[in-house]
Design a protein around this motif. Structure first.
Motif, PDB file in Angstrom:
ATOM      1  N   THR A  23     -27.777  63.241  81.343  1.00  0.00           N
ATOM      2  CA  THR A  23     -27.733  61.810  81.663  1.00  0.00           C
ATOM      3  C   THR A  23     -26.794  61.535  82.838  1.00  0.00           C
ATOM      4  O   THR A  23     -27.012  60.627  83.636  1.00  0.00           O
ATOM      5  N   LEU A  24     -25.770  62.351  82.971  1.00  0.00           N
ATOM      6  CA  LEU A  24     -24.816  62.151  84.068  1.00  0.00           C
ATOM      7  C   LEU A  24     -25.339  62.695  85.406  1.00  0.00           C
ATOM      8  O   LEU A  24     -24.993  62.188  86.477  1.00  0.00           O
ATOM      9  N   ARG A  25     -26.188  63.720  85.298  1.00  0.00           N
ATOM     10  CA  ARG A  25     -26.620  64.448  86.488  1.00  0.00           C
ATOM     11  C   ARG A  25     -27.277  63.535  87.528  1.00  0.00           C
ATOM     12  O   ARG A  25     -28.104  62.689  87.195  1.00  0.00           O
ATOM     13  N   GLY A  26     -26.835  63.687  88.774  1.00  0.00           N
ATOM     14  CA  GLY A  26     -27.466  62.955  89.872  1.00  0.00           C
ATOM     15  C   GLY A  26     -26.997  61.513  90.027  1.00  0.00           C
ATOM     16  O   GLY A  26     -27.540  60.763  90.832  1.00  0.00           O
ATOM     17  N   HIS A  27     -26.003  61.117  89.247  1.00  0.00           N
ATOM     18  CA  HIS A  27     -25.564  59.722  89.332  1.00  0.00           C
ATOM     19  C   HIS A  27     -24.271  59.524  90.114  1.00  0.00           C
ATOM     20  O   HIS A  27     -23.754  58.410  90.182  1.00  0.00           O
ATOM     21  N   PHE A  28     -23.757  60.608  90.676  1.00  0.00           N
ATOM     22  CA  PHE A  28     -22.576  60.459  91.527  1.00  0.00           C
ATOM     23  C   PHE A  28     -22.860  61.237  92.800  1.00  0.00           C
ATOM     24  O   PHE A  28     -22.808  62.465  92.838  1.00  0.00           O
ATOM     25  N   VAL A  29     -23.241  60.498  93.835  1.00  0.00           N
ATOM     26  CA  VAL A  29     -23.722  61.129  95.057  1.00  0.00           C
ATOM     27  C   VAL A  29     -22.889  60.609  96.240  1.00  0.00           C
ATOM     28  O   VAL A  29     -22.749  59.390  96.409  1.00  0.00           O
ATOM     29  N   LEU A  35     -27.773  54.290  90.520  1.00  0.00           N
ATOM     30  CA  LEU A  35     -28.674  54.047  89.391  1.00  0.00           C
ATOM     31  C   LEU A  35     -29.980  54.783  89.664  1.00  0.00           C
ATOM     32  O   LEU A  35     -30.146  55.384  90.729  1.00  0.00           O
ATOM     33  N   ASP A  36     -30.945  54.722  88.728  1.00  0.00           N
ATOM     34  CA  ASP A  36     -32.213  55.414  88.956  1.00  0.00           C
ATOM     35  C   ASP A  36     -33.170  54.577  89.792  1.00  0.00           C
ATOM     36  O   ASP A  36     -33.689  55.012  90.800  1.00  0.00           O
ATOM     37  N   GLU A  37     -33.416  53.368  89.312  1.00  0.00           N
ATOM     38  CA  GLU A  37     -34.340  52.490  90.049  1.00  0.00           C
ATOM     39  C   GLU A  37     -33.598  51.191  90.242  1.00  0.00           C
ATOM     40  O   GLU A  37     -33.231  50.534  89.288  1.00  0.00           O
ATOM     41  N   GLN A  38     -33.349  50.835  91.480  1.00  0.00           N
ATOM     42  CA  GLN A  38     -32.639  49.584  91.730  1.00  0.00           C
ATOM     43  C   GLN A  38     -33.536  48.683  92.563  1.00  0.00           C
ATOM     44  O   GLN A  38     -33.725  48.908  93.753  1.00  0.00           O
ATOM     45  N   ARG A  39     -34.110  47.679  91.895  1.00  0.00           N
ATOM     46  CA  ARG A  39     -34.975  46.748  92.614  1.00  0.00           C
ATOM     47  C   ARG A  39     -34.230  45.447  92.899  1.00  0.00           C
ATOM     48  O   ARG A  39     -34.822  44.420  93.126  1.00  0.00           O
ATOM     49  N   MET A  40     -32.912  45.518  92.840  1.00  0.00           N
ATOM     50  CA  MET A  40     -32.075  44.368  93.204  1.00  0.00           C
ATOM     51  C   MET A  40     -31.111  44.862  94.282  1.00  0.00           C
ATOM     52  O   MET A  40     -30.814  46.058  94.348  1.00  0.00           O
ATOM     53  N   SER A  41     -30.610  43.948  95.121  1.00  0.00           N
ATOM     54  CA  SER A  41     -29.786  44.401  96.235  1.00  0.00           C
ATOM     55  C   SER A  41     -28.357  44.708  95.773  1.00  0.00           C
ATOM     56  O   SER A  41     -27.931  44.275  94.697  1.00  0.00           O
ATOM     57  N   TYR A 145     -31.983  55.755  83.341  1.00  0.00           N
ATOM     58  CA  TYR A 145     -32.600  56.527  82.255  1.00  0.00           C
ATOM     59  C   TYR A 145     -31.569  57.422  81.582  1.00  0.00           C
ATOM     60  O   TYR A 145     -30.781  58.074  82.259  1.00  0.00           O
ATOM     61  N   THR A 146     -31.627  57.437  80.247  1.00  0.00           N
ATOM     62  CA  THR A 146     -30.864  58.436  79.504  1.00  0.00           C
ATOM     63  C   THR A 146     -31.778  59.665  79.444  1.00  0.00           C
ATOM     64  O   THR A 146     -32.986  59.519  79.248  1.00  0.00           O
ATOM     65  N   HIS A 147     -31.201  60.830  79.633  1.00  0.00           N
ATOM     66  CA  HIS A 147     -32.028  62.043  79.590  1.00  0.00           C
ATOM     67  C   HIS A 147     -31.687  62.843  78.346  1.00  0.00           C
ATOM     68  O   HIS A 147     -31.249  63.984  78.428  1.00  0.00           O
ATOM     69  N   ALA A 148     -31.890  62.192  77.204  1.00  0.00           N
ATOM     70  CA  ALA A 148     -31.591  62.854  75.932  1.00  0.00           C
ATOM     71  C   ALA A 148     -32.744  63.753  75.504  1.00  0.00           C
ATOM     72  O   ALA A 148     -32.593  64.562  74.600  1.00  0.00           O
ATOM     73  N   GLY A 149     -33.894  63.598  76.155  1.00  0.00           N
ATOM     74  CA  GLY A 149     -35.084  64.329  75.714  1.00  0.00           C
ATOM     75  C   GLY A 149     -35.679  63.609  74.505  1.00  0.00           C
ATOM     76  O   GLY A 149     -35.048  62.700  73.956  1.00  0.00           O
ATOM     77  N   PRO A 150     -36.881  64.018  74.086  1.00  0.00           N
ATOM     78  CA  PRO A 150     -37.525  63.316  72.971  1.00  0.00           C
ATOM     79  C   PRO A 150     -36.687  63.416  71.696  1.00  0.00           C
ATOM     80  O   PRO A 150     -36.156  64.484  71.382  1.00  0.00           O
ATOM     81  N   GLU A 151     -36.591  62.311  71.007  1.00  0.00           N
ATOM     82  CA  GLU A 151     -35.845  62.281  69.749  1.00  0.00           C
ATOM     83  C   GLU A 151     -36.867  62.148  68.621  1.00  0.00           C
ATOM     84  O   GLU A 151     -37.593  61.161  68.562  1.00  0.00           O
ATOM     85  N   ILE A 152     -36.937  63.160  67.765  1.00  0.00           N
ATOM     86  CA  ILE A 152     -37.927  63.163  66.682  1.00  0.00           C
ATOM     87  C   ILE A 152     -37.377  62.459  65.442  1.00  0.00           C
ATOM     88  O   ILE A 152     -38.061  61.662  64.814  1.00  0.00           O
TER      89      ILE A 152
END
Ligand code: M6R
Length: 368
Positions: A23-29, A35-41, A145-152
């Motif tokens: 979940t942390l990966r790729g969020h500090f660049v 964020l993942d998708e930012q459709r606001m300025s 997005y949280t990248h926890a993978g599928p939770e059964i």
């Protein structure tokens, strides 16, 4: 499949370090939170003057944890609300309000309707979701997005911890946009988050001991959970897990409320789980909880204390001590929740229940 475990939930509990790292990966660049998708300025993010967090169930508890971090880091007012209440109220919102909608599935009916309710009033919506392309992120202005993978397992575990981490990222993104934290402070906070997968792995070394305790508690009629500050939502989450899996009466309280009613419930042998804050954090919080434990123990409660490694002050009051690694105060829910998940699962298993598919519950609540 279950990776050698008796039930998926235990496998998913053990996958938590990985869920957090992913979940942390790729969020500090380049020194900035993204964020993942930012459709606001970026300006819209800077202009935010109020935050609402809306969600249901465990996701709501993740939102309660977020309040402490966002208020502290961003100096913004934060209200956390059950989506099913928010959507039927007349909340005061405008285009400078950020509504954070948290949903593992991204399809929860009440949360989706709450998102629509907020957007009708021009508020911006940021979704925290574990399911790519689900309806809630599709109808939002920004997504993490949280990248926890599928939770059964029906009971949320790894998705819950990942939601907390995602909320912290939202808090840091807001602090960065508003300038309430300098870039080097944001970098430091991010580094603290990056250390959490290892801290969670350390807690996982206690799983077998916590399971043994769960077996001992399986015949209890009720269990109470107490916490203060960020430990309060952890207490609520611990109680929810026990209700949904073990069908046991369980309640979480803010420890400061004890004398306002709940202490009347304490009787000989009643298990009470107490989530202790770090002794290195705010001394007043720690000492208040020590006195709460001594009060309930004096009234006969069986105390189960979740405390930081090396916290000697609590030993005399703990009938059972579960140690967690030392981490910054705001991040403690990421470690203190884990033993409560294991406890609930093992109590349920000992009582002969299906841990992964508790009665009457669905993984995704798309009807109201
Ligand atoms: O998919 P969502 O995060 O929107 O689901 C919300 C709740 O239904 C969910 O967290 C529920 O409380 C879990 N069973 C808790 O373990």
């Amino acid at each position: 499949e279950k990776g050698g475990h008796e039930y998926f939930m235990l496998k998913e509990i053990e996958e938590q370090p990985e869920a957090l790292a992913n979940t942390l990966r790729g969020h500090f660049v380049n020194g900035r939170i993204v964020l993942d998708e930012q459709r606001m300025s970026d300006q819209d993010l800077r202009d935010v003057d109020k935050v609402f967090v809306i969600a249901c169930g465990s996701s709501y508890h993740a939102g309660l944890v977020a309040k402490y971090a966002i208020e502290h880091w961003c100096r913004l007012p934060v209200e956390v609300e059950l989506a099913s209440e928010f959507r039927y109220r007349d909340p005061v919102l405008d285009r400078d309000t950020l509504v954070v909608a948290i949903s593992q599935s991204g399809e929860t009916a009440d949360t989706l309707e709450a998102v629509r309710h907020a957007r009708e009033q021009k508020a911006r919506v940021l979704a925290i979701c574990n399911t790519n392309g689900a309806q809630i992120p599709r109808e939002s202005d920004a997504v993490l997005y949280t990248h926890a993978g599928p939770e059964i397992g029906v009971a949320s575990t790894k998705a819950f911890l990942a939601q907390i981490v995602a909320n912290y990222l939202v808090g840091l993104a807001l602090a960065q946009a508003r300038g309430t934290k300098y870039p080097d402070e944001v970098a430091r906070e991010f580094a603290e988050l990056e250390a959490m997968p290892d801290a969670v792995s350390r807690v996982l070394t206690t799983v077998e001991r916590v399971r043994a305790l769960g077996r001992e508690l399986a015949d209890s009629k009720a269990v109470l959970f107490l916490g203060r500050h960020v430990g309060f939502p952890v207490a609520l989450e611990g109680a929810l897990k026990l209700k949904e899996l073990a069908y046991m009466h369980a309640e979480g309280f803010a420890a400061g409320e004890l004398k306002h009613g709940p202490i009347a419930l304490i009787e000989e042998g009643l298990p009470v789980v107490v989530v202790m804050p770090s002794p290195k954090g705010r001394a007043v919080l720690h000492s208040k909880l020590v006195s709460n434990i001594s009060e309930i123990q004096a009234r006969g409660a069986r105390t189960i204390v979740i405390a930081e490694e090396g916290d000697e002050t609590v030993r005399p009051f703990a009938d059972h001590l579960i140690e967690i690694p030392a981490v910054p105060t705001l991040l403690q829910p990421l470690v203190s929740t884990v033993p409560l998940q294991v406890l609930a699962a093992e109590i349920a298993r000992s009582r002969g229940y299906d841990v992964d598919k508790p009665r009457n519950l669905a993984k995704s609540v798309t009807v109201e």
